[in-house]
Design a protein around this motif. Structure first.
Motif, PDB file in Angstrom:
ATOM      1  N   GLY A   1       0.790  -1.228   0.000  1.00  0.00           N
ATOM      2  CA  GLY A   1       0.000   0.000   0.000  1.00  0.00           C
ATOM      3  C   GLY A   1       0.824   1.280   0.000  1.00  0.00           C
ATOM      4  O   GLY A   1       0.260   2.377   0.051  1.00  0.00           O
ATOM      5  N   TRP A   2       2.137   1.147  -0.084  1.00  0.00           N
ATOM      6  CA  TRP A   2       3.031   2.304  -0.075  1.00  0.00           C
ATOM      7  C   TRP A   2       3.589   2.571  -1.475  1.00  0.00           C
ATOM      8  O   TRP A   2       3.739   1.656  -2.277  1.00  0.00           O
ATOM      9  CB  TRP A   2       4.213   2.069   0.856  1.00  0.00           C
ATOM     10  CG  TRP A   2       3.895   2.076   2.320  1.00  0.00           C
ATOM     11  CD1 TRP A   2       3.378   1.039   3.045  1.00  0.00           C
ATOM     12  CD2 TRP A   2       4.089   3.150   3.245  1.00  0.00           C
ATOM     13  NE1 TRP A   2       3.244   1.407   4.361  1.00  0.00           N
ATOM     14  CE2 TRP A   2       3.676   2.697   4.511  1.00  0.00           C
ATOM     15  CE3 TRP A   2       4.585   4.451   3.125  1.00  0.00           C
ATOM     16  CZ2 TRP A   2       3.735   3.497   5.654  1.00  0.00           C
ATOM     17  CZ3 TRP A   2       4.645   5.252   4.254  1.00  0.00           C
ATOM     18  CH2 TRP A   2       4.218   4.774   5.495  1.00  0.00           C
ATOM     19  N   SER A   3       3.935   3.813  -1.735  1.00  0.00           N
ATOM     20  CA  SER A   3       4.675   4.204  -2.938  1.00  0.00           C
ATOM     21  C   SER A   3       5.743   5.202  -2.521  1.00  0.00           C
ATOM     22  O   SER A   3       5.631   5.836  -1.466  1.00  0.00           O
ATOM     23  CB  SER A   3       3.750   4.840  -3.983  1.00  0.00           C
ATOM     24  OG  SER A   3       2.809   3.903  -4.461  1.00  0.00           O
TER      25      SER A   3
ATOM     26  N   ARG B   1       8.317   8.226   1.159  1.00  0.00           N
ATOM     27  CA  ARG B   1       7.328   7.179   0.925  1.00  0.00           C
ATOM     28  C   ARG B   1       5.983   7.642   1.478  1.00  0.00           C
ATOM     29  O   ARG B   1       5.934   8.288   2.542  1.00  0.00           O
ATOM     30  CB  ARG B   1       7.740   5.849   1.565  1.00  0.00           C
ATOM     31  CG  ARG B   1       8.918   5.216   0.850  1.00  0.00           C
ATOM     32  CD  ARG B   1       9.247   3.824   1.372  1.00  0.00           C
ATOM     33  NE  ARG B   1       8.218   2.846   1.099  1.00  0.00           N
ATOM     34  CZ  ARG B   1       8.001   2.287  -0.090  1.00  0.00           C
ATOM     35  NH1 ARG B   1       8.759   2.623  -1.125  1.00  0.00           N
ATOM     36  NH2 ARG B   1       7.054   1.395  -0.262  1.00  0.00           N
TER      37      ARG B   1
ATOM     38  N   LYS C   1       1.640   6.590   2.016  1.00  0.00           N
ATOM     39  CA  LYS C   1       0.516   5.659   2.017  1.00  0.00           C
ATOM     40  C   LYS C   1      -0.744   6.500   2.037  1.00  0.00           C
ATOM     41  O   LYS C   1      -0.997   7.238   3.001  1.00  0.00           O
ATOM     42  CB  LYS C   1       0.578   4.739   3.236  1.00  0.00           C
ATOM     43  CG  LYS C   1      -0.430   3.605   3.208  1.00  0.00           C
ATOM     44  CD  LYS C   1      -0.216   2.676   4.400  1.00  0.00           C
ATOM     45  CE  LYS C   1      -1.110   1.462   4.302  1.00  0.00           C
ATOM     46  NZ  LYS C   1      -0.908   0.543   5.467  1.00  0.00           N
TER      47      LYS C   1
ATOM     48  N   GLU D   1      -2.408   8.884   4.688  1.00  0.00           N
ATOM     49  CA  GLU D   1      -2.556   8.042   5.873  1.00  0.00           C
ATOM     50  C   GLU D   1      -1.238   7.989   6.642  1.00  0.00           C
ATOM     51  O   GLU D   1      -1.220   8.022   7.871  1.00  0.00           O
ATOM     52  CB  GLU D   1      -2.980   6.622   5.477  1.00  0.00           C
ATOM     53  CG  GLU D   1      -4.444   6.479   5.159  1.00  0.00           C
ATOM     54  CD  GLU D   1      -4.860   5.029   5.050  1.00  0.00           C
ATOM     55  OE1 GLU D   1      -4.022   4.131   5.299  1.00  0.00           O
ATOM     56  OE2 GLU D   1      -6.032   4.788   4.691  1.00  0.00           O
TER      57      GLU D   1
ATOM     58  N   ALA E   1       1.473   6.824  -6.283  1.00  0.00           N
ATOM     59  CA  ALA E   1       0.446   6.178  -5.469  1.00  0.00           C
ATOM     60  C   ALA E   1      -0.939   6.316  -6.072  1.00  0.00           C
ATOM     61  O   ALA E   1      -1.903   5.745  -5.529  1.00  0.00           O
ATOM     62  CB  ALA E   1       0.474   6.762  -4.065  1.00  0.00           C
TER      63      ALA E   1
END
Length: 296
Positions: free
Chosen positions: A178-180, A202, A204, A213, A290
């Motif tokens: 769920g991370w980029s 990074r 989320k 988030e 993301a």
């Protein structure tokens, strides 16, 4: 000429540890892109070298039964960049290490050596900090695990004991699912250059891609060691991704958490300018990756 006392080819990690214990001035070598330079320059002359270069047990990338990412410390940069698991789960790491030196260096230099060398300019270091990677060390007293953010103690110094071997790194699934992210390296040249500053971000995002988030920010060459900017992260967490004022506050806050120095590569003042600017650029790119729409 290389002034080396002896060269021992270890048959396993445990054999390498035993060799380090037997020889009080022995040093681990794998790719040799850092160790041999120090020997040639007279800093580590006359030492015994214990090679772990040909040990397959500490190479490669795989998923554990728990879904965590296992990265062998002996994995060369070019292999990390090309690995399908890296490309799928943490492409940012592959992109970061692909900026190290040239192809010849990337084919032999290892991620374990890059981290254990302790240099704040290491291109893998800031990214590994934002991934909250764990460093796994094997020594005469067994195995221990150290968070990479606690691994560095000063310029060129880490918590690794001389008789310990870094065997692998673990990135927990909650730190990549769920991370980029984005890593930006600033240097005077586009290639074959040590970083003047490195910035890793990074993010989320919320399910609708409109809010942060969670966020992580780390730098190389912004302090004596790679550094996480946790106060800056707190500023942005929960904010809208399109909020330009929040992004500016995020970058400004980072300035309070770094301590760059002046060198022949760049002045402290210029590095501080880079700290602020690269934070905004890396954040913008990370949001786009993301699937969000970042501030204009």
């Amino acid at each position: 000429m290389y002034d080396i006392k002896s060269f021992y080819e270890a048959s396993s990690v445990s054999d390498a540890v035993d060799a380090l214990v037997r020889e009080p001035d022995a040093e681990i070598i794998s790719g040799g892109t850092d160790v041999l330079i120090r020997v040639r320059n007279g800093r580590d002359t006359g030492k015994a070298l214990v090679s772990i270069h040909n040990l397959n047990e500490w190479k490669g990338v795989r998923l554990t039964e728990d879904g965590d990412l296992w990265i062998g410390a002996g994995t060369a940069f070019s292999h990390i960049t090309a690995d399908p698991l890296i490309q799928r789960y943490v492409p940012m790491l592959g992109e970061a290490v692909d900026q190290v030196g040239g192809p010849q260096i990337r084919n032999v230099a290892t991620i374990g050596g890059n981290i254990c060398n302790g240099a704040t300019s290491a291109d893998s270091a800031s990214t590994m900090c934002t991934l909250e990677a764990e460093v796994v060390l094997s020594g005469p007293n067994g195995q221990r695990v150290v968070p990479v953010c606690e691994f560095y103690t000063g310029p060129g110094k880490t918590v690794r004991e001389r008789t310990e071997v870094c065997t692998h790194f673990l990135i927990r699934r909650e730190n990549f699912e769920g991370w980029s992210g984005e890593y930006i390296k600033y240097g005077k040249r586009r290639a074959m250059e040590i970083a003047t500053l490195g910035c890793a971000v990074r993010v989320k995002l919320s399910q609708d891609k409109t809010r942060f988030e969670d966020v992580r920010l780390a730098y190389g060459v912004a302090a004596p060691t790679p550094v996480r900017c946790r106060a800056a992260e707190d500023v942005l967490r929960g904010c809208a991704v399109a909020d330009s004022q929040a992004a500016a506050a995020f970058a400004k806050t980072a300035l309070t958490e770094v301590n760059p120095r002046s060198s022949w590569r760049a002045s402290k003042e210029f590095r501080l300018q880079l700290v602020e600017e690269l934070a905004k650029r890396a954040l913008h790119a990370a949001v786009q990756k993301a699937g969000g729409i970042p501030y204009a």
